[in-house]
Design a protein around this motif. Structure first.
Motif, short mmCIF file in Angstrom:
data_model
loop_
_atom_site.label_atom_id
_atom_site.label_comp_id
_atom_site.label_asym_id
_atom_site.label_seq_id
_atom_site.Cartn_x
_atom_site.Cartn_y
_atom_site.Cartn_z
N ALA A 30 0.71 -1.13 0.07
CA ALA A 30 -0.06 -0.18 0.38
C ALA A 30 1.12 1.38 0.15
O ALA A 30 0.18 2.47 -1.14
CB ALA A 30 -1.35 -0.05 0.83
N TYR A 31 1.77 1.58 0.62
CA TYR A 31 2.62 2.27 0.80
C TYR A 31 3.10 2.63 -0.64
O TYR A 31 3.27 3.82 -0.77
CB TYR A 31 4.36 2.24 2.43
N VAL A 33 2.06 1.87 -3.59
CA VAL A 33 1.53 2.23 -4.84
C VAL A 33 1.34 3.46 -4.22
O VAL A 33 1.29 4.73 -5.18
CB VAL A 33 0.08 1.23 -3.75
N TRP A 34 1.16 3.96 -2.99
CA TRP A 34 0.78 6.00 -2.31
C TRP A 34 2.35 6.81 -2.64
O TRP A 34 1.89 7.73 -3.24
CB TRP A 34 1.09 5.85 -0.76
N ARG A 35 3.60 5.64 -2.79
CA ARG A 35 4.22 6.66 -2.50
C ARG A 35 5.32 6.30 -3.97
O ARG A 35 5.57 6.96 -4.74
CB ARG A 35 5.47 6.64 -1.75
N ALA A 38 3.63 6.51 -7.10
CA ALA A 38 3.45 7.73 -8.23
C ALA A 38 4.60 8.74 -8.83
O ALA A 38 4.75 9.93 -8.90
CB ALA A 38 2.78 8.83 -6.68
N ASP A 40 7.47 9.52 -6.64
CA ASP A 40 7.93 10.42 -5.48
C ASP A 40 9.34 9.71 -5.03
O ASP A 40 10.15 10.74 -4.45
CB ASP A 40 6.91 10.16 -4.20
N PHE A 124 -1.84 0.25 -12.50
CA PHE A 124 -1.21 1.39 -12.38
C PHE A 124 -0.18 2.15 -14.34
O PHE A 124 -0.25 3.15 -13.71
CB PHE A 124 0.01 1.12 -11.32
N THR A 199 11.38 -0.01 -6.89
CA THR A 199 10.08 0.13 -6.67
C THR A 199 8.51 -1.10 -7.26
O THR A 199 8.26 -1.47 -6.11
CB THR A 199 9.61 1.31 -6.08
#
Length: 234
Positions: A30-31, A33-35, A38, A40, A124, A199
């Motif tokens: 989940a982390y 996916v979030w960062r 995206a 980051d 994604f 990642t």
């Protein structure tokens, strides 16, 4: 006597292990996916990919002349062909043993994992790295790494399933350690070849481990019901 108790694995310890590791894998995914998905960490990831290349020729990986060939061989351990042949071979062996539930578990784990990979990549649609030339040909989306995820699914499912068919703890630990080692090599090779961001690989490992642990729970429940046959002693 229950095989888990005989091997020193109580139902409480197995459940705790599954919840801790499985929960950590889900949170990690989940982390990422979030960062990660995206972008980051894109700058740091690009720097790492560049560092893994010959400074005078970005089209060559660092290390001795034979390193690229080794990495291609290692990445093949997570390829569709190798994993499919491995799964078919194991399922065939389990069928010969008449371990029908175990054979179904392996087939469902690999098949379900493959469907999950395709769905996540489509969801994604992250482009492949472009900062360095690819040292392997790839056409699908980058996130998560399919090789890393499916290697985790297949090899770890086989490891925990084989662990159900033995009694001694050290044999269980050995199977899991070998599975994790192979999975790690596949993931590292994907980054070295420049076809995935770090990642992507971490997300593939996380999702694959979570799915493999789900299959572990199924295997535990099946053995409790005497559905997964254990080899006779002696």
């Amino acid at each position: 006597m229950n095989d888990f108790k005989r091997a020193g694995w109580s139902s409480f310890s197995v459940s705790r292990w599954v919840w801790v590791v499985g929960g950590a894998a889900v949170l990690a995914f989940a982390y990422l996916v979030w960062r990660g998905a995206a972008g980051d960490f894109l700058a740091a990831e690009n720097r790492l990919l560049v560092l893994l290349r010959d400074s005078s020729d970005p089209g060559r990986g660092i290390g001795p002349w034979w390193m690229e060939g080794v990495m291609r061989d290692l990445t093949g351990l997570g390829s569709t062909v190798v994993l499919t042949l491995t799964t078919i071979g194991v399922v065939g062996y389990l069928c010969l043993r008449r371990s029908w539930f175990a054979a179904g578990l392996v087939a469902a784990s690999a098949g379900g994992g493959a469907v999950l990979v395709v769905g996540l990549k489509s969801l994604f649609s992250r482009p492949r790295p472009s900062v360095v030339p690819h040292l392997a040909t790839e056409v699908s989306a980058s996130f998560p790494s399919g090789h890393s995820m499916m290697a985790s699914v297949v090899y770890l499912t086989l490891a925990v399933l084989l662990g159900q068919l033995v009694v001694r703890r050290r044999e269980r630990v050995y199977f899991i350690a070998i599975g994790l080692f192979v999975v790690a090599l596949v993931g590292v090779s994907r980054v070295y070849l420049g076809v995935h961001y770090p990642t992507d690989v971490l997300a593939g490992w996380s999702a694959g481990i979570a799915w493999a642990l789900l299959c572990w729970v199924v295997a535990v429940n099946l053995q409790r019901r005497r559905a997964v046959e254990t080899p006779p002693r002696g």
